[in-house]
Design an enzyme around this catalytic site. Structure first.
Site, PDB file in Angstrom:
ATOM      1  N   SER A  97     -43.422 -17.037 -90.791  1.00  0.00           N
ATOM      2  CA  SER A  97     -43.057 -15.618 -90.795  1.00  0.00           C
ATOM      3  C   SER A  97     -44.063 -14.734 -90.066  1.00  0.00           C
ATOM      4  O   SER A  97     -43.860 -13.528 -89.953  1.00  0.00           O
ATOM      5  CB  SER A  97     -42.923 -15.128 -92.239  1.00  0.00           C
ATOM      6  OG  SER A  97     -44.174 -15.127 -92.898  1.00  0.00           O
TER       7      SER A  97
ATOM      8  N   ARG B 166     -36.308  -6.300 -80.700  1.00  0.00           N
ATOM      9  CA  ARG B 166     -36.162  -5.671 -82.022  1.00  0.00           C
ATOM     10  C   ARG B 166     -37.554  -5.478 -82.652  1.00  0.00           C
ATOM     11  O   ARG B 166     -38.387  -6.370 -82.629  1.00  0.00           O
ATOM     12  CB  ARG B 166     -35.288  -6.550 -82.917  1.00  0.00           C
ATOM     13  CG  ARG B 166     -35.111  -6.024 -84.364  1.00  0.00           C
ATOM     14  CD  ARG B 166     -36.075  -6.674 -85.333  1.00  0.00           C
ATOM     15  NE  ARG B 166     -35.776  -6.350 -86.727  1.00  0.00           N
ATOM     16  CZ  ARG B 166     -36.573  -6.673 -87.753  1.00  0.00           C
ATOM     17  NH1 ARG B 166     -37.690  -7.327 -87.535  1.00  0.00           N
ATOM     18  NH2 ARG B 166     -36.251  -6.353 -88.970  1.00  0.00           N
TER      19      ARG B 166
HETATM   20  N1  GLY Z   1     -40.453  -6.758 -92.627  1.00  0.00           N
HETATM   21  C1  GLY Z   1     -40.533  -7.488 -91.457  1.00  0.00           C
HETATM   22  C2  GLY Z   1     -39.448  -7.241 -90.524  1.00  0.00           C
HETATM   23  O1  GLY Z   1     -38.363  -6.863 -90.922  1.00  0.00           O
HETATM   24  O2  GLY Z   1     -39.647  -7.413 -89.340  1.00  0.00           O
END
Ligand code: GLY
Length: 371
Positions: free
Chosen positions: A97, A246
């Site tokens: 992540s 994004r």
């Molecule tokens: N909270 C991390 C993201 O949505 O990129």
């Protein structure tokens, strides 16, 4: 933005206005938040002891806290320690992540977002969509300390990092590439790619044979120093398989993180779009400023997020279920100037990482807004 929109900052930059090191020393000497004064401000509904130094963050911050909480206890600056904590995960190829090993965008490119904020100067810096740089949190700090800007994105962020000596690093690990390839081969029946047999896939699948859930993991760390100063950082590879370019909440000051020397510090992980639309970290700190406890602040902002998701579901029906519960998740980490803290999650059980003088680094259960 026009020249006049930028106001006096343009002619009197933050650097020239306040010689950086000397300015911090002066601020540290005059900081009103002392241990004794903070202990008098007891609040109902708070999780944790009112004592500091404290680190709080997402569950994946625990290894970094174990390594660096001692530095905070010995008087290290809160931003130094917060960044040291998250760098452990940025460099960990097994955490999908954040940073190295982070899951890529839909084109297979790892794009990272990160931000830092320092309560001592009320200054912040961020990078968005930065590629091939191992420690975006450090680059965010450079944006804060070595430019007159708050955020640099994309190619510019990469070039800026390289200028400051950060090496070019391939962040897509073989593991992450295989997960991405599996997503690419399975997410649509309308293209010409074949899915591998399910048993060869690495991701858990739901009843429809789809990957169980997309990763929106992130690492946040807020720090409260021995002298009562706050700082925070959030760093992420963002939503897995995202549309290239994004940007989530993590590099947006006020959304994925926020701190104020007069109120406290907060950060978010989970669905970035919800954190942005609620301006969640800034909202959390404003509630602390108004005298609310960290757990109350977290629950109130979760209530807002839930109401906002219900309104948004008019055009995006999958956002809430038939009972009106958000189908996504979000977690907040909230830290008051008195050392009170809380981890709050939108729904379900989970944990957050925290370290305080009494118990040291550990995981604690988050408080769920929706059971
Ligand atoms: N909270 C991390 C993201 O949505 O990129």
């Amino acid at each position: 933005m026009t020249e006049s929109d930028q106001g006096p900052l343009k002619s009197s930059s933050r650097r020239s206005f306040l010689g950086f090191g000397a300015g911090l020393a002066a601020i540290a000497c005059t900081a009103p938040a002392g241990r004794g004064a903070a202990k008098e401000r007891s609040q109902e509904g708070t999780v944790g002891r009112r004592d500091y130094p404290v680190l709080i963050g997402s569950v994946n911050a625990l290894p970094g806290m174990q390594k660096f909480y001692g530095d905070l206890r010995e008087g290290a600056a809160p931003l130094d320690v917060a960044i040291d904590v998250v760098k452990v995960v940025e460099a960990n190829p097994d955490d999908h992540s954040v940073g190295l090993g982070g899951l890529p965008n839909e084109d297979g490119v790892v794009q990272l977002d990160a931000a830092v904020m320092d309560g001592r100067t009320h200054n912040g810096g961020a990078v968005g969509c930065i590629e091939n740089i191992l420690h975006p949190s450090e680059v965010a700090r450079l944006v804060m300390e070595r430019t007159d800007h708050c955020m640099i994105v994309g190619r510019g962020a990469y070039e800026f990092a390289r200028l400051h000596g950060h090496p070019h690093t391939e962040l897509l690990t073989d593991d992450a590439r295989k997960l991405w390839l599996e997503w690419k081969e399975t997410h649509s029946d309308l293209d010409d790619r074949f899915a591998p047999p399910v048993e060869e896939g690495k991701q858990a699948r739901n009843d429809h044979g789809e990957p169980e859930e997309r990763v929106t993991g992130t690492i946040h760390c807020s720090a409260l120093s021995t002298s009562g100063e706050v700082a925070c950082t959030t760093t992420t590879s963002g939503l897995s398989w995202k549309i290239p370019g994004r940007v989530g909440d993590s590099p947006i000051i006020g959304a994925g993180l926020y701190c104020d020397a007069e109120a406290g510090s907060a950060g978010a992980t989970g669905r970035g779009e919800a954190a942005i639309l609620a301006h969640s970290s800034s909202a959390l700190v404003e509630l602390l400023r108004a005298g609310r406890s960290p757990v109350d602040a977290g629950l109130e902002v979760m209530a807002r997020v839930t109401r906002q998701a219900r309104r948004a579901s008019v055009w995006q029906p999958g956002l809430v279920d038939e009972e009106g519960k958000p189908t996504f998740n979000l977690s907040f980490y909230v830290l008051g100037l008195d050392g009170a803290f809380a981890g709050v999650r939108l729904s379900g059980s989970s944990e957050f990482a925290v370290s305080d003088p009494e118990h040291g680094p550990r995981l604690e259960p988050t408080r769920a807004y929706l059971e």
